[in-house]
Design a protein around this motif. Structure first.
Motif, PDB file in Angstrom:
ATOM      1  N   LEU A  44       0.841  -1.201   0.000  1.00  0.00           N
ATOM      2  CA  LEU A  44       0.000   0.000   0.000  1.00  0.00           C
ATOM      3  C   LEU A  44       0.880   1.256   0.000  1.00  0.00           C
ATOM      4  O   LEU A  44       0.618   2.208  -0.754  1.00  0.00           O
ATOM      5  CB  LEU A  44      -0.937   0.005   1.209  1.00  0.00           C
ATOM      6  N   SER A  45       1.942   1.260   0.828  1.00  0.00           N
ATOM      7  CA  SER A  45       2.863   2.406   0.863  1.00  0.00           C
ATOM      8  C   SER A  45       3.440   2.653  -0.527  1.00  0.00           C
ATOM      9  O   SER A  45       3.519   3.790  -1.002  1.00  0.00           O
ATOM     10  CB  SER A  45       4.023   2.130   1.840  1.00  0.00           C
ATOM     11  N   GLN A  46       3.845   1.569  -1.174  1.00  0.00           N
ATOM     12  CA  GLN A  46       4.447   1.686  -2.505  1.00  0.00           C
ATOM     13  C   GLN A  46       3.444   2.258  -3.509  1.00  0.00           C
ATOM     14  O   GLN A  46       3.771   3.146  -4.291  1.00  0.00           O
ATOM     15  CB  GLN A  46       4.934   0.314  -2.979  1.00  0.00           C
ATOM     16  N   GLU A  47       2.231   1.758  -3.468  1.00  0.00           N
ATOM     17  CA  GLU A  47       1.217   2.196  -4.429  1.00  0.00           C
ATOM     18  C   GLU A  47       0.848   3.674  -4.188  1.00  0.00           C
ATOM     19  O   GLU A  47       0.649   4.435  -5.137  1.00  0.00           O
ATOM     20  CB  GLU A  47      -0.021   1.291  -4.347  1.00  0.00           C
ATOM     21  N   LEU A  48       0.785   4.061  -2.916  1.00  0.00           N
ATOM     22  CA  LEU A  48       0.511   5.469  -2.612  1.00  0.00           C
ATOM     23  C   LEU A  48       1.661   6.353  -3.101  1.00  0.00           C
ATOM     24  O   LEU A  48       1.434   7.417  -3.691  1.00  0.00           O
ATOM     25  CB  LEU A  48       0.312   5.662  -1.101  1.00  0.00           C
ATOM     26  N   TYR A  49       2.878   5.900  -2.854  1.00  0.00           N
ATOM     27  CA  TYR A  49       4.053   6.660  -3.301  1.00  0.00           C
ATOM     28  C   TYR A  49       4.033   6.822  -4.824  1.00  0.00           C
ATOM     29  O   TYR A  49       4.194   7.926  -5.341  1.00  0.00           O
ATOM     30  CB  TYR A  49       5.330   5.933  -2.861  1.00  0.00           C
ATOM     31  N   ASP A  50       3.799   5.711  -5.522  1.00  0.00           N
ATOM     32  CA  ASP A  50       3.789   5.762  -6.987  1.00  0.00           C
ATOM     33  C   ASP A  50       2.685   6.683  -7.501  1.00  0.00           C
ATOM     34  O   ASP A  50       2.876   7.413  -8.469  1.00  0.00           O
ATOM     35  CB  ASP A  50       3.602   4.349  -7.559  1.00  0.00           C
ATOM     36  N   THR A  51       1.539   6.640  -6.818  1.00  0.00           N
ATOM     37  CA  THR A  51       0.403   7.453  -7.272  1.00  0.00           C
ATOM     38  C   THR A  51       0.676   8.941  -7.071  1.00  0.00           C
ATOM     39  O   THR A  51       0.541   9.740  -8.011  1.00  0.00           O
ATOM     40  CB  THR A  51      -0.869   7.060  -6.495  1.00  0.00           C
ATOM     41  N   ILE A  52       1.085   9.315  -5.857  1.00  0.00           N
ATOM     42  CA  ILE A  52       1.285  10.740  -5.567  1.00  0.00           C
ATOM     43  C   ILE A  52       2.464  11.286  -6.390  1.00  0.00           C
ATOM     44  O   ILE A  52       2.339  12.332  -7.036  1.00  0.00           O
ATOM     45  CB  ILE A  52       1.537  10.982  -4.061  1.00  0.00           C
ATOM     46  N   THR A  53       3.582  10.581  -6.382  1.00  0.00           N
ATOM     47  CA  THR A  53       4.727  11.084  -7.153  1.00  0.00           C
ATOM     48  C   THR A  53       4.423  11.044  -8.653  1.00  0.00           C
ATOM     49  O   THR A  53       4.883  11.905  -9.398  1.00  0.00           O
ATOM     50  CB  THR A  53       6.023  10.298  -6.864  1.00  0.00           C
ATOM     51  N   GLY A  54       3.624  10.057  -9.082  1.00  0.00           N
ATOM     52  CA  GLY A  54       3.232   9.980 -10.496  1.00  0.00           C
ATOM     53  C   GLY A  54       2.443  11.218 -10.912  1.00  0.00           C
ATOM     54  O   GLY A  54       2.680  11.796 -11.984  1.00  0.00           O
ATOM     55  N   ILE A  55       1.532  11.638 -10.052  1.00  0.00           N
ATOM     56  CA  ILE A  55       0.747  12.854 -10.340  1.00  0.00           C
ATOM     57  C   ILE A  55       1.670  14.076 -10.311  1.00  0.00           C
ATOM     58  O   ILE A  55       1.612  14.934 -11.202  1.00  0.00           O
ATOM     59  CB  ILE A  55      -0.412  13.003  -9.317  1.00  0.00           C
ATOM     60  N   GLN A  56       2.551  14.113  -9.320  1.00  0.00           N
ATOM     61  CA  GLN A  56       3.458  15.268  -9.186  1.00  0.00           C
ATOM     62  C   GLN A  56       4.370  15.409 -10.408  1.00  0.00           C
ATOM     63  O   GLN A  56       4.656  16.523 -10.838  1.00  0.00           O
ATOM     64  CB  GLN A  56       4.309  15.123  -7.908  1.00  0.00           C
ATOM     65  N   ARG A  57       4.820  14.271 -10.945  1.00  0.00           N
ATOM     66  CA  ARG A  57       5.743  14.315 -12.088  1.00  0.00           C
ATOM     67  C   ARG A  57       5.023  14.224 -13.438  1.00  0.00           C
ATOM     68  O   ARG A  57       5.685  14.083 -14.475  1.00  0.00           O
ATOM     69  CB  ARG A  57       6.764  13.174 -12.000  1.00  0.00           C
ATOM     70  N   GLY A  58       3.705  14.273 -13.400  1.00  0.00           N
ATOM     71  CA  GLY A  58       2.952  14.262 -14.661  1.00  0.00           C
ATOM     72  C   GLY A  58       2.949  12.924 -15.369  1.00  0.00           C
ATOM     73  O   GLY A  58       2.677  12.838 -16.567  1.00  0.00           O
ATOM     74  N   ARG A  59       3.222  11.836 -14.618  1.00  0.00           N
ATOM     75  CA  ARG A  59       3.264  10.502 -15.231  1.00  0.00           C
ATOM     76  C   ARG A  59       1.952   9.742 -15.047  1.00  0.00           C
ATOM     77  O   ARG A  59       1.749   8.707 -15.642  1.00  0.00           O
ATOM     78  CB  ARG A  59       4.403   9.685 -14.620  1.00  0.00           C
ATOM     79  N   ARG A  60       1.140  10.227 -14.126  1.00  0.00           N
ATOM     80  CA  ARG A  60      -0.191   9.649 -13.944  1.00  0.00           C
ATOM     81  C   ARG A  60      -1.197  10.768 -14.164  1.00  0.00           C
ATOM     82  O   ARG A  60      -0.916  11.921 -13.831  1.00  0.00           O
ATOM     83  CB  ARG A  60      -0.359   9.101 -12.529  1.00  0.00           C
ATOM     84  N   GLU A  61      -2.336  10.399 -14.664  1.00  0.00           N
ATOM     85  CA  GLU A  61      -3.355  11.414 -14.916  1.00  0.00           C
ATOM     86  C   GLU A  61      -3.786  12.047 -13.592  1.00  0.00           C
ATOM     87  O   GLU A  61      -4.025  11.345 -12.610  1.00  0.00           O
ATOM     88  CB  GLU A  61      -4.565  10.779 -15.606  1.00  0.00           C
ATOM     89  N   ASP A  62      -3.844  13.365 -13.578  1.00  0.00           N
ATOM     90  CA  ASP A  62      -4.221  14.095 -12.362  1.00  0.00           C
ATOM     91  C   ASP A  62      -5.735  14.256 -12.326  1.00  0.00           C
ATOM     92  O   ASP A  62      -6.278  15.326 -12.584  1.00  0.00           O
ATOM     93  CB  ASP A  62      -3.512  15.451 -12.343  1.00  0.00           C
ATOM     94  N   THR A  63      -6.431  13.156 -11.981  1.00  0.00           N
ATOM     95  CA  THR A  63      -7.898  13.196 -11.965  1.00  0.00           C
ATOM     96  C   THR A  63      -8.427  14.083 -10.842  1.00  0.00           C
ATOM     97  O   THR A  63      -9.603  14.433 -10.827  1.00  0.00           O
ATOM     98  CB  THR A  63      -8.466  11.768 -11.779  1.00  0.00           C
ATOM     99  N   TYR A  64      -7.548  14.439  -9.904  1.00  0.00           N
ATOM    100  CA  TYR A  64      -7.991  15.255  -8.762  1.00  0.00           C
ATOM    101  C   TYR A  64      -7.862  16.761  -9.017  1.00  0.00           C
ATOM    102  O   TYR A  64      -8.348  17.562  -8.248  1.00  0.00           O
ATOM    103  CB  TYR A  64      -7.167  14.907  -7.512  1.00  0.00           C
ATOM    104  N   GLY A  65      -7.151  17.129 -10.074  1.00  0.00           N
ATOM    105  CA  GLY A  65      -6.922  18.551 -10.328  1.00  0.00           C
ATOM    106  C   GLY A  65      -5.973  19.167  -9.311  1.00  0.00           C
ATOM    107  O   GLY A  65      -6.116  20.316  -8.895  1.00  0.00           O
ATOM    108  N   TRP A  66      -4.975  18.387  -8.884  1.00  0.00           N
ATOM    109  CA  TRP A  66      -4.067  18.841  -7.828  1.00  0.00           C
ATOM    110  C   TRP A  66      -2.865  19.643  -8.335  1.00  0.00           C
ATOM    111  O   TRP A  66      -2.261  20.410  -7.581  1.00  0.00           O
ATOM    112  CB  TRP A  66      -3.543  17.630  -7.037  1.00  0.00           C
TER     113      TRP A  66
END
Lengths: 358, 358
Positions: free
Chosen positions: A332-354
Motif C-alpha cells: 500500500l505504501s508503494q502504491e501510494l508513493y507511486d500514485t502521488i509522485t506519479g501525479i506530481q511528475r505528470g506521469r499519472r493522470e491528475d484526476t484530482y486537479g491537484w
C-alpha cells in the motif's frame, strides 16, 4: 490590503550561479538566482512585491524575529515532467495553511490569490533551476518574519514575506527505503492550545534534543506522543504518520497539536477513492504495540512534502522493538508513493486537479 | 572553546546618538551606541569577541533563525545609584540560565566567566547611557541566533551571540500599581517536555493570541495554566506568580514548564530570610478561587526583571472576578518591592552579595 504590481529586478546574466549537474543535491543548501520579497506595515498593509537577486537580509539586532519568534513558513515543491513542463502540487493548500499559521502567530494575512501569482512568477523566472533527474525537485520556501526593532513582548508592526527556492535531490538517495524511528517518551513537541498545528519556527528547534537522542541509538527520526498523557500518537519528526492495521488504515485525528499535512490530506482522498478503509482517530502507542504483538500491524509510513511517503521499518518504544513488514516497503505504501509522485511528475493522470502548471 | 581577547571598535564621537532626557522612555525601542558580538563555528568554537557600533545584522535568507527558531535570550538591567555607581543584579544567574536555555535548544554553551567580562566591558563603555531618573535603568539583552544558511531541520553549525543595550523607563509610569489579569483557559504556553523552562523565542509569540483576548476584556496580562490539565497555575505573561494565602506565601513549583525567574529566586531567599512562611508547590486555580471565596487570598503579585513586583489587583477566570486586597498593593508586595529595588539601586545594604558593580 494594498498590493502594487510586481517589480522584477533580474540578476545580470554573467552573475548567475551554477546549477547542480547531478541528482546528488544536499537538501536546502543551494539557492537560485532570485527571491521574492514583500513588506508589511500598519499604514500600507502588504506592499512593495518584488523579485530581486538572492541576497542577504539586513535587520536591526532588535528585530522581533530574533527575540520572540513571531514567524511562519511553508514548504512545497516544483517538479519537472518528462515533457519539460513544471508542476506545483496543491500550492493553494500551502498558501491557505500559511494564513492559518499566521493567524495563530498574530501575523497579518496575505491575499492568497495575489501571492499565488507572485509565486508562479518567481518559479517561472527560475524554471531552469527545476532539476530533471529522477527524484529531484525545486523546493519552495515561503516565510514571514517580524521585523520591527522593539523588545516589547507584543505583535510586530512590520513584517517581510519572502520566498526562496532551492534545488533538492531525492530524499533517500538510494530510492525509498524504510527507516528506524524512536518513540519519544520524555520531550514534547506540542500540546492542545499551543502552536503544534502551525508551521512556526519554535516547533522545530524544540525537537532537536529528542532527535539527537533518537540518533544516538541509530534511529532516523522521532515519533511524538501527545503532550498531555504521553500516550496518543501525534506525528513523526516533521511528517504525519499512517498505520495499516488488520486491513484498515488509521492516522491520528487532527486535534489542534498535529500539523494538517497536505500530503496527509491527499493520501486520505486517494484512499477513499480506492475504497480502502481509512479512519482519522486517536491511536495510542499501547494499541499499536498490541496490534504489533498480534501480528496485525501491516504497514507504517510517514507522509510529507520532503519524502512524500517514508516507510517505517522499525519502531522503538521503551526497549520494545517493533519490526514492521520485515523492514520492507509495504504494497500500500508503494502504491501510494507511486500514485502521488506519479501525479506530481505528470506521469499519472491528475484526476484530482491537484497540479498547477507554471 | 577558543576565546580571543576582546576587540573594541568605538563609534566616532560625532556620530553618537542622543540619550533620553526624561524618564518617559518607551521599553526596548531605543538602543545605545555599541553592541557586543561573538561568533561560533565548529572549527573555532566561540570566537572573535567584539564591541562594535550598534548596526544592522546581515544574514542569508536561509539562515536557520528565520526558519526553525533555534535561539535563546536573556534580560537583565544595569541600575544607577544615587552616588553614581552602576550596578547589575545577579548577572551570573542570567548567564547560567542562558546556558541552560541553550542546552534545551541544542546551542553550544558559552564560557560564563569570559562572557561576564565582555558584558561588564560593554556596560562600562556605555555607562553614560544608564539613566538616573527614578525607576529607569539600562536594559541588557544578550541573545544567540543560529546563522547557518541551511533548510535541513537540524541544529545549526554556526551562531552569533550578541548583547544590545536599551535605556528603559519605569515599568509603570505612575509608580507601582495593581493590574487586572485574565486566567487563560484555551491557549497553552508550555507543557512538560517542551521548552517552557527556556528563554527561547517561540515561547513568547505563541502567547500573543491569549494576550489579545485578555486585552479585549480590559486585562493587562494573562495567567497561564498547565498544558496538561488546564488546572494548575504556571506563570503570568512573562513573569512568575506569587500568592499570599492565609498568611502563607505560595508560588508554583518549578515543574519543567515554568521559567526559573531570577527575581522569583531572590524573593524566595528574602522571604526565607524574613521567616515568612513560603512554599513552592502545585497550586490549582480552584484552590485559589476557594481561598478567595473564603477571604483568605490576601495578596497576589507577578515577579520579573521588567517590573520587579507587579501586584495583581483583579483575576478573571471563566466569568469569576476576584478582586484582591481592594485592588491595592499589599504590605508584603510593597516591602518586597522596596527591598529588591533598594538593593538594585544601592539604597539598601546588599547583605546577599547580589549586586555587581560595573
Amino acid at each position: 490590503m494594498s498590493y502594487e504590481s510586481l517589480v522584477i529586478e533580474e540578476r545580470s546574466t554573467n552573475k548567475k550561479k551554477q546549477k547542480p549537474e547531478t541528482k546528488e543535491i544536499p537538501f536546502g543548501r543551494k539557492f537560485t538566482d532570485h527571491m521574492f520579497t514583500m513588506d508589511y506595515d500598519e499604514v500600507k498593509g502588504w506592499h512593495d512585491p518584488k523579485i530581486v537577486p538572492y541576497q542577504p537580509i539586513n535587520l536591526d539586532p532588535a528585530a522581533m524575529i530574533f527575540h520572540y519568534g513571531q514567524t511562519v513558513f511553508e514548504g512545497l515543491k516544483a517538479y519537472r515532467t518528462d515533457d519539460e513542463r513544471v508542476l506545483l502540487f496543491r500550492p493553494d493548500r500551502n498558501l491557505a495553511r500559511l494564513n492559518k499559521s499566521s493567524e495563530r502567530l498574530s501575523i497579518p494575512a496575505l491575499d492568497e490569490d495575489k501571492v499565488m501569482d507572485y509565486l508562479l512568477e518567481l518559479v517561472r523566472l527560475e524554471r531552469d533551476w527545476v532539476p530533471s533527474f529522477e527524484g529531484t525537485s525545486l523546493y519552495i520556501r515561503p516565510f514571514i518574519i517580524s521585523t520591527e526593532p522593539n523588545l516589547a513582548v507584543a505583535p510586530s508592526k512590520s513584517y517581510t514575506f519572502m520566498v526562496i527556492l532551492s534545488p533538492v535531490g531525492p530524499y533517500f538517495s538510494g530510492g525509498i527505503h524504510p527507516v528506524q524511528i524512536n518513540v519519544e517518551d520524555q520531550f514534547t513537541r506540542a500540546v492542545k492550545g499551543g502552536t503544534g498545528m502551525a508551521k512556526t519556527a519554535g516547533n522545530y528547534s524544540s525537537g532537536y534534543q529528542a532527535q539527537a537522542k533518537a540518533s544516538e541509538t541509530g534511529n532516523a527520526d522521532v515519533l511524538w506522543l501527545d503532550g498531555v498523557e504521553k500516550k496518543y500518537i501525534e506525528e513523526v519528526g516533521s511528517m504525519n504518520i499512517f498505520f495499516k492495521i488488520d486491513g484498515e488504515v488509521v492516522t491520528p485525528a487532527l486535534n489542534g497539536s498535529i500539523l494538517k499535512g497536505i500530503t496527509r490530506t491527499s493520501i486520505l482522498e486517494v484512499l477513499n477513492d480506492w475504497n480502502v478503509p481509512v479512519t482519522e482517530r486517536k491511536i495510542s502507542i499501547d494499541e499499536l504495540a498490541e496490534a504489533y504483538d498480534a501480528g496485525k500491524l501491516e504497514e507504517a509510513f510517514g507522509t510529507g512534502t520532503a519524502a512524500v511517503i517514508s516507510p517505517v521499518g522499525e519502531l522503538n518504544w521503551k526497549g520494545k522493538k517493533m519490526e514492521i513488514n520485515n523492514r520492507e516497503i509495504g504494497p500500500l505504501s508503494q502504491e501510494l508513493y507511486d500514485t502521488i509522485t506519479g501525479i506530481q511528475r505528470g506521469r499519472r493522470e491528475d484526476t484530482y486537479g491537484w497540479t498547477v502548471e507554471v
